[in-house]
Design a protein around this motif. Structure first.
Motif, mmCIF file in Angstrom:
data_model
loop_
_atom_site.group_PDB
_atom_site.id
_atom_site.type_symbol
_atom_site.label_atom_id
_atom_site.label_comp_id
_atom_site.label_asym_id
_atom_site.label_seq_id
_atom_site.Cartn_x
_atom_site.Cartn_y
_atom_site.Cartn_z
ATOM 1 N N UNK A 25 0.839 -1.196 0.000
ATOM 2 C CA UNK A 25 0.000 0.000 0.000
ATOM 3 C C UNK A 25 0.874 1.246 0.000
ATOM 4 N N UNK A 26 0.553 2.171 -0.904
ATOM 5 C CA UNK A 26 1.301 3.412 -1.056
ATOM 6 C C UNK A 26 0.827 4.429 -0.022
ATOM 7 N N UNK A 27 1.788 5.108 0.605
ATOM 8 C CA UNK A 27 1.475 6.111 1.626
ATOM 9 C C UNK A 27 2.181 7.420 1.319
ATOM 10 N N UNK A 45 9.331 12.117 -1.546
ATOM 11 C CA UNK A 45 8.999 10.830 -2.133
ATOM 12 C C UNK A 45 7.704 10.283 -1.575
ATOM 13 N N UNK A 46 7.639 8.964 -1.520
ATOM 14 C CA UNK A 46 6.467 8.252 -1.017
ATOM 15 C C UNK A 46 6.975 7.097 -0.160
ATOM 16 N N UNK A 47 6.049 6.345 0.422
ATOM 17 C CA UNK A 47 6.428 5.160 1.186
ATOM 18 C C UNK A 47 5.490 4.026 0.823
ATOM 19 N N UNK A 48 5.962 2.815 1.027
ATOM 20 C CA UNK A 48 5.157 1.625 0.762
ATOM 21 C C UNK A 48 5.094 0.793 2.036
ATOM 22 N N UNK A 49 3.889 0.405 2.415
ATOM 23 C CA UNK A 49 3.718 -0.575 3.478
ATOM 24 C C UNK A 49 3.662 -1.924 2.769
ATOM 25 N N UNK A 50 4.759 -2.701 2.833
ATOM 26 C CA UNK A 50 4.874 -3.890 1.980
ATOM 27 C C UNK A 50 4.012 -5.065 2.414
ATOM 28 N N UNK A 151 -3.419 3.446 -4.267
ATOM 29 C CA UNK A 151 -3.428 2.864 -2.927
ATOM 30 C C UNK A 151 -2.625 1.576 -2.931
ATOM 31 N N UNK A 152 -3.013 0.639 -3.770
ATOM 32 C CA UNK A 152 -2.336 -0.648 -3.845
ATOM 33 C C UNK A 152 -1.354 -0.621 -5.017
ATOM 34 N N UNK A 153 -0.109 -1.041 -4.767
ATOM 35 C CA UNK A 153 0.916 -1.012 -5.809
ATOM 36 C C UNK A 153 1.580 -2.376 -5.951
ATOM 37 N N UNK A 154 2.072 -2.646 -7.164
ATOM 38 C CA UNK A 154 2.777 -3.894 -7.451
ATOM 39 C C UNK A 154 4.241 -3.575 -7.751
#
Length: 166
Positions: A25-27, A45-50, A151-154
Motif C-alpha cells: 500500500x502506497x502512503x 517521495x512516497x512510502x510503501x507498506x509492503x 493505494x495498492x501497488x505492485x
C-alpha cells in the motif's frame, strides 16, 4: 561522472518514471512515523507498506550504494535522479540479520530487477515498522517531482512518481 555512465548528456531522458520497489500500500511520506522521512529531511517521495519481502529496482540505472546492513539501497537513474529505498524503520539496528542483497555497488539495473529480499516477520518483530520510504534524495538538483495517488501497488509494475531533469 554522468558522461562516463550514460554517454553524452543528450542521451539521458528528461523525465524518468519511478516504479514501486515493493508490492503493498502506497502512503504519503508525511504519514511515515519517523520525522527524518515525514519531514522530508532526506528528500521527497512516497512510502510503501509492503505485503512481502521482495525489493526490486524502481528505475533503470545503477546501484550507487548497498548499505552494509542491507536495510537500504541507493540508485541513480539515467537522468540523474538519486533514489533511496530504506526498508522499514529503525532496521539499521538489525545489523543485516534477515536481509539479503542481490546487487552490489556499480550493478546496472532495470525496472523489476531484484535488489534485496528480507524476512518480513523478523522485521515486524525487531524493527519499529515495515514501512519503506522511497526518497528522491537530490530533488533540489532536478526539476518537477510528481507523485501518484494509488493505494495498492505492485513491485516493478506500478508507477509511483515521475521526476524531470532541470
Amino acid at each position: 561522472m554522468f558522461k562516463k555512465l550514460f554517454g553524452k548528456k543528450e542521451d539521458a531522458p528528461t523525465t524518468v518514471s519511478i516504479y514501486s520497489p515493493l508490492s503493498g500500500n502506497l502512503l504519503p511520506l508525511e504519514q511515515v512515523p519517523d520525522p527524518v522521512f515525514s519531514q522530508k529531511m532526506m528528500g521527497d517521495g512516497l512510502a510503501v507498506e509492503p505485503t512481502d519481502g521482495k525489493v526490486v529496482s524502481p528505475i533503470e540505472g545503477e546501484v550507487m550504494q548497498v548499505f552494509p546492513t542491507k536495510h537500504a539501497v541507493g540508485l541513480k537513474s539515467k537522468n540523474g535522479a538519486e533514489v533511496l529505498i530504506h526498508i522499514g524503520l529503525e532496521t539499521v539496528s538489525m545489523e543485516g540479520k534477515g536481509f539479503e542483497a542481490h546487487v552490489s555497488e556499480g550493478s546496472k539495473v532495470s525496472v523489476g530487477d531484484p535488489l534485496i529480499t528480507f524476512d518480513m516477520e523478523l522485521v515486524k518483530e525487531k524493527a519499529k515498522s515495515t514501512i519503506t520510504p522511497v526518497i528522491v534524495t537530490n530533488g533540489d538538483d532536478l526539476g518537477t517531482l510528481e507523485k501518484k495517488q494509488e493505494e495498492s501497488v505492485a513491485a516493478g509494475q506500478s508507477e509511483i512518481m515521475t521526476v524531470s531533469a532541470k
